[in-house]
Motif scaffolding. Structure first.
Motif, short mmCIF file in Angstrom:
data_model
loop_
_atom_site.label_atom_id
_atom_site.label_comp_id
_atom_site.label_asym_id
_atom_site.label_seq_id
_atom_site.Cartn_x
_atom_site.Cartn_y
_atom_site.Cartn_z
N PHE A 133 0.85 -1.20 0.00
CA PHE A 133 0.00 0.00 0.00
C PHE A 133 0.89 1.25 0.00
O PHE A 133 0.74 2.15 -0.82
CB PHE A 133 -0.92 -0.06 1.23
N LEU A 134 1.85 1.27 0.92
CA LEU A 134 2.69 2.47 1.07
C LEU A 134 3.61 2.70 -0.14
O LEU A 134 3.98 3.84 -0.44
CB LEU A 134 3.54 2.36 2.34
N GLY A 135 3.94 1.61 -0.82
CA GLY A 135 4.83 1.71 -1.98
C GLY A 135 4.35 2.75 -3.00
O GLY A 135 5.15 3.38 -3.70
N HIS A 136 3.02 2.96 -3.08
CA HIS A 136 2.48 3.93 -4.05
C HIS A 136 2.78 5.38 -3.65
O HIS A 136 2.76 6.27 -4.47
CB HIS A 136 0.95 3.78 -4.14
N PHE A 137 3.05 5.61 -2.38
CA PHE A 137 3.16 7.00 -1.90
C PHE A 137 4.57 7.42 -1.50
O PHE A 137 4.90 8.59 -1.56
CB PHE A 137 2.23 7.19 -0.68
N VAL A 138 5.37 6.46 -1.06
CA VAL A 138 6.67 6.84 -0.47
C VAL A 138 7.67 7.29 -1.53
O VAL A 138 7.48 7.06 -2.72
CB VAL A 138 7.29 5.66 0.32
N ASP A 139 8.76 7.90 -1.05
CA ASP A 139 9.82 8.33 -1.97
C ASP A 139 10.74 7.17 -2.32
O ASP A 139 11.21 7.05 -3.44
CB ASP A 139 10.63 9.46 -1.33
N LYS A 140 11.07 6.33 -1.33
CA LYS A 140 11.98 5.22 -1.60
C LYS A 140 11.52 3.93 -0.91
O LYS A 140 10.92 3.98 0.18
CB LYS A 140 13.40 5.55 -1.08
N ILE A 141 11.82 2.82 -1.57
CA ILE A 141 11.50 1.50 -1.01
C ILE A 141 12.81 0.73 -0.87
O ILE A 141 13.41 0.35 -1.88
CB ILE A 141 10.54 0.72 -1.94
N ALA A 142 13.26 0.55 0.37
CA ALA A 142 14.48 -0.23 0.59
C ALA A 142 14.07 -1.69 0.76
O ALA A 142 13.04 -1.98 1.37
CB ALA A 142 15.18 0.26 1.85
N TYR A 143 14.87 -2.61 0.21
CA TYR A 143 14.49 -4.02 0.33
C TYR A 143 15.72 -4.89 0.58
O TYR A 143 16.85 -4.45 0.37
CB TYR A 143 13.69 -4.48 -0.89
N ALA A 144 15.43 -6.13 1.01
CA ALA A 144 16.53 -6.99 1.46
C ALA A 144 16.66 -8.29 0.67
O ALA A 144 17.70 -8.94 0.71
CB ALA A 144 16.34 -7.32 2.95
N GLN A 151 7.81 -6.93 -6.85
CA GLN A 151 6.43 -6.73 -6.39
C GLN A 151 6.00 -5.27 -6.25
O GLN A 151 4.91 -4.98 -5.79
CB GLN A 151 6.24 -7.43 -5.06
N PHE A 152 6.89 -4.38 -6.58
CA PHE A 152 6.54 -2.96 -6.54
C PHE A 152 6.59 -2.43 -7.96
O PHE A 152 7.55 -2.71 -8.70
CB PHE A 152 7.51 -2.19 -5.64
N SER A 153 5.56 -1.65 -8.33
CA SER A 153 5.51 -1.24 -9.74
C SER A 153 6.44 -0.06 -10.05
O SER A 153 6.95 0.04 -11.16
CB SER A 153 4.07 -0.92 -10.14
N GLU A 154 6.69 0.80 -9.04
CA GLU A 154 7.52 1.97 -9.37
C GLU A 154 9.01 1.67 -9.14
O GLU A 154 9.54 1.86 -8.05
CB GLU A 154 7.08 3.17 -8.55
N LYS A 155 9.63 1.18 -10.18
CA LYS A 155 11.00 0.65 -10.07
C LYS A 155 12.01 1.71 -9.64
O LYS A 155 13.01 1.41 -9.01
CB LYS A 155 11.46 0.03 -11.41
N LYS A 156 11.74 2.97 -10.00
CA LYS A 156 12.71 4.04 -9.68
C LYS A 156 12.86 4.24 -8.17
O LYS A 156 13.86 4.76 -7.70
CB LYS A 156 12.24 5.37 -10.30
N LYS A 157 11.83 3.83 -7.44
CA LYS A 157 11.88 4.03 -5.99
C LYS A 157 12.71 2.98 -5.28
O LYS A 157 13.06 3.13 -4.12
CB LYS A 157 10.46 3.95 -5.42
N LEU A 158 13.00 1.87 -5.97
CA LEU A 158 13.58 0.71 -5.30
C LEU A 158 15.08 0.86 -5.05
O LEU A 158 15.82 1.33 -5.90
CB LEU A 158 13.35 -0.53 -6.16
N VAL A 159 15.50 0.46 -3.87
CA VAL A 159 16.94 0.45 -3.58
C VAL A 159 17.27 -0.74 -2.68
O VAL A 159 16.64 -0.94 -1.64
CB VAL A 159 17.41 1.82 -3.01
N PHE A 160 18.22 -1.55 -3.14
CA PHE A 160 18.61 -2.73 -2.35
C PHE A 160 19.53 -2.29 -1.23
O PHE A 160 20.59 -1.70 -1.47
CB PHE A 160 19.32 -3.75 -3.25
N THR A 161 19.13 -2.57 0.00
CA THR A 161 19.97 -2.17 1.14
C THR A 161 20.36 -3.35 2.02
O THR A 161 21.30 -3.25 2.80
CB THR A 161 19.23 -1.17 2.06
N GLY A 162 19.62 -4.45 1.96
CA GLY A 162 19.75 -5.49 2.99
C GLY A 162 18.97 -5.03 4.22
O GLY A 162 18.27 -4.01 4.19
N ASN A 163 19.12 -5.78 5.31
CA ASN A 163 18.35 -5.51 6.54
C ASN A 163 19.27 -4.92 7.61
O ASN A 163 20.30 -5.52 7.95
CB ASN A 163 17.77 -6.86 7.01
N PRO A 164 18.92 -3.72 8.13
CA PRO A 164 19.80 -3.04 9.09
C PRO A 164 20.28 -3.92 10.25
O PRO A 164 21.36 -3.73 10.79
CB PRO A 164 18.93 -1.90 9.63
#
Ligand SMILES: CC(=O)N[C@H]1[C@@H](OP(=O)(O)OP(=O)(O)OC[C@H]2O[C@@H](n3ccc(=O)[nH]c3=O)[C@H](O)[C@@H]2O)O[C@H](CO)[C@@H](O)[C@@H]1O
Length: 366
Positions: A133-144, A151-164
């Protein structure tokens, strides 16, 4: 920077948030921090124990089926957005971070509406409802997990970070903490736990195999989960083998993990981040009760790399579990190989990667 973090429900959403906050503190980047969570999840205790300011909002999850309860849920959701808006207006954050769980949906959404930079962290290989849900609104989506990106349509927002949480534990060395709970420092240790809340099916199998552990050359630390502890105690015979310890919960898991040879448990994403950061081999019994069976996907990613083995819960018996543990514990060379493969998957600078994105978002907003 002034930061609001929100994530709740289970440890898997909370510990990454806490790890990120600790790293921001260690790098002297925090001017002020506020954590927003619920009263009902594990977050209030974990976060206040870490002496981080905590605000509560009420919210509950949607039922997947159409029920009257969802009407209350919608009402609570709208109220929680309004409460989140007030908290945000008062605190004036430079950025708002969501790490999953219903509570983060209200906080991050309210921040987006107020044009404050936002970032979410998706720990799993299959994104949760809140983050989708939030993926549509946020500026960035960090993933691990690489799989999450699909699974997120806005590819420009995606950034691979791993898990803190991986960065928090990665450089920890063995210490003598196991001795403090009555275990020996000269025996290999198998740690068994079913995620942050414990898992009844795993507990049932372990209760049955415990008498047989007495004759084995390693020791077992069995963590039941707080809600299951009393029941487990009642089901166990009064004399425990000397090489077994049972606890309801471990408050400081990072202190224990470096001394563990093998972990048996659920394949929650944050546990996986910790295991791969330290290179600890695992036997995973994924929870079949989570959204889209995401724990099986989480585990498969490690099984494919020969860093872990998996037993589906439908096939779990005490005999099968003990056989699998023994099979690994009598083969130190195999364990060592699994260790190396596991460590290759770990992302040990995950917090720094996420902080870099946060700094960029803040700079862009100024
Ligand atoms: C049932 C459920 O919904 N599980 C989800 C939940 O799992 P859960 O909350 O169990 O999450 P994880 O297994 O990912 O993480 C558990 C965390 O709790 C810590 N810990 C655990 C036991 C203990 O005694 N002490 C302790 O500190 C672990 O070290 C770890 O940091 O969030 C994960 C991350 O989004 C998901 O992948 C899981 O599918």
């Amino acid at each position: 920077m002034r930061v609001i973090v929100s994530g709740g429900g289970t440890g898997g959403h909370i510990y990454p948030a806490l790890a990120l906050i600790k790293r921001l503190q260690a790098r002297h980047l925090l001017e002020s921090i506020l954590y927003v969570g619920t009263k009902t999840g594990l977050e209030q205790k974990i976060i206040t124990q870490a002496q981080i300011p905590f605000e509560v909002i009420d919210i509950q999850g949607f039922k997947r089926k159409l029920t009257w309860e969802n009407v209350t849920t919608v009402k609570l959701f709208l109220q929680s957005i309004s409460r989140a808006r007030k908290i945000i207006q008062k605190f004036q954050p430079d950025i708002v971070v969501g790490t999953g769980g219903y509570v983060s949906s209200a906080v991050v959404y309210a921040a987006h509406r107020q044009k404050i930079p936002t970032i979410i962290h998706e720990q799993n290989s299959i994104a949760g409802l809140t983050n989708k849900f939030l993926g549509h609104f946020v500026d960035k989506i960090a993933y691990a997990f690489p799989e999450a990106a699909t699974q997120f349509s806005e590819k420009k927002k995606l950034v691979f970070t791993g898990n803190p949480r991986a960065q928090e534990v990665a450089h920890l060395k063995p210490n003598k903490r196991l001795q403090e709970i009555g275990l020996r420092s000269d025996l290999a240790t198998v740690l068994i736990f079913g995620g942050s809340r414990g898992a009844a099916p795993i507990n049932r199998a372990v209760i049955q195999l415990i008498p047989q552990v007495a004759r084995l050359s390693y020791q077992v630390l069995f963590v039941t989960g707080k809600v299951h502890y009393e029941k487990v105690q009642k089901q166990l015979s009064s004399t425990l083998p000397a090489n077994v310890r049972i606890l309801p919960y471990i408050d400081d898991m990072p202190a224990i993990l470096p001394d563990v040879a093998l972990v048996v448990g659920r394949s929650g994403a944050t546990s996986i981040a910790e295991l791969t950061a330290l290179g600890i081999p695992a036997i995973f019994i994924p929870s079949p009760y989570v959204t889209h069976d995401h724990q099986t996907k989480n585990a498969q990613a490690l099984v494919e790399q020969h860093a872990a083995v998996m037993i589906p819960e439908s096939e779990l018996t005490a005999t099968r579990l003990l056989q699998q543990i023994n099979q690994l514990m009598i083969q130190p060379q195999l364990l060592a190989k699994m260790q190396q493969r596991s460590q290759k998957i770990g992302v040990v600078d995950a917090s720094d990667r996420m902080i870099k994105v946060m700094l960029e978002l803040i700079a862009k907003a100024k």
